[in-house]
Design an enzyme around this catalytic site. Structure first.
Site: not given
Ligand SMILES: Nc1nc2c(ncn2[C@@H]2O[C@H](COP(=O)(O)OP(=O)(O)OP(=O)(O)O)[C@@H](O)[C@H]2O)c(=O)[nH]1
Ligand SMILES: [Zn+2]
Length: 230
Positions: A119-121
């Site tokens: 859900e983040h990316h």
């Molecule tokens: N706990 C958890 N984290 C997730 C999951 N899927 C993706 N993530 C993490 O969500 C985080 C989002 O971090 P942000 O710092 O907001 O986004 P970002 O700048 O794209 O982070 P990076 O991935 O480190 O480049 C990242 O650390 C991902 O690895 C999941 O299912 N569970």
């Molecule tokens: Zn992600």
């Protein structure tokens, strides 16, 4: 205090949540279809236009032949990848069988492959779910545990949330003596972009009932999942 230093200050005990148990899930998210009636759905044409906007954003010529059908294809792919919003976990686990006389152990379905989207990316994470439950009188068809996994996988997810939802749905609907869910997955947002660590696996688990209360049952579940693999 400098903001950077403050942000890396370790948590003091007083910063922690007073209650260490995880927050309860809202039953509406693991018992019913997740589509919100109070949130109007954009028209398909608007969704396709949004894809066109993204294509233009990355610098593409949206009118070149190879991309003309891409917005339609992407929206169709979204329909497939996110169909879990329209599916109801309670319906999948609705049909149970009672001819289980004499069986009093847990049932484990191992290596249920799934692909979900973080859900983040909005990038795929994929792997295997291992699900065990100890039935009380009635059992559910084995394929339904895989169907349940797919319902939750075909929504935007975190791995932790998906693990908790699968366990909660089985617990609530089948009311077994206990549920154990272990998910292992690789997140492409962590392997093909960002920190770019190929092969890193994430494990999440959730135990309820007898699996939560009895470490020996937990260990037996884990050894069946891990010990007999490959
Ligand atoms: N706990 C958890 N984290 C997730 C999951 N899927 C993706 N993530 C993490 O969500 C985080 C989002 O971090 P942000 O710092 O907001 O986004 P970002 O700048 O794209 O982070 P990076 O991935 O480190 O480049 C990242 O650390 C991902 O690895 C999941 O299912 N569970
Ligand atoms: Zn992600």
């Amino acid at each position: 205090m400098d903001a950077t230093i403050k942000s890396i200050r370790p948590n003091k005990p007083s910063d922690r949540q007073p209650e260490s148990r995880p927050a309860e899930l809202d039953p509406s998210e693991f018992l019913a279809a997740a589509v919100r009636a109070d949130q109007p759905r954009p028209a398909r044409a608007d969704a396709e236009q949004a894809v066109k906007t993204l294509l233009a954003y990355i610098g593409e010529n949206t009118n070149r032949e190879g991309l003309l059908d891409t917005p339609r294809r992407v929206v169709e792919a979204f329909d497939e990848l996110y169909q879990g919003y329209h599916q109801c976990p309670a319906e999948v686990l609705d049909r149970t069988f009672g001819e289980t006389a004499g069986y009093d152990d847990f049932v484990l379905v191992r290596d249920i492959e799934f692909t979900s989207q973080c859900e983040h990316h909005m990038m795929p994470f994929y792997g295997k779910a291992h699900i065990a439950y100890t039935p009380v009188e009635r059992v559910v068809g084995l394929s339904k545990l895989a169907r349940l996994t797919d319902i939750f996988a075909r929504r935007l997810q975190t791995q932790e949330h998906m693990t908790a939802q699968i366990a909660a749905a089985i617990d609530e609907i089948l009311k077994p003596r206990g549920v154990a869910v272990l998910i292992e997955a690789e997140h492409t947002c962590m392997s093909v972009r960002g920190v770019a660590k190929h092969g890193a696996s994430t494990f999440t688990s959730r135990f309820t009932g007898m699996f939560r209360d009895n470490p020996a049952e937990q260990a037996r579940f884990l050894s069946l999942v891990r010990g007999l693999q490959r």
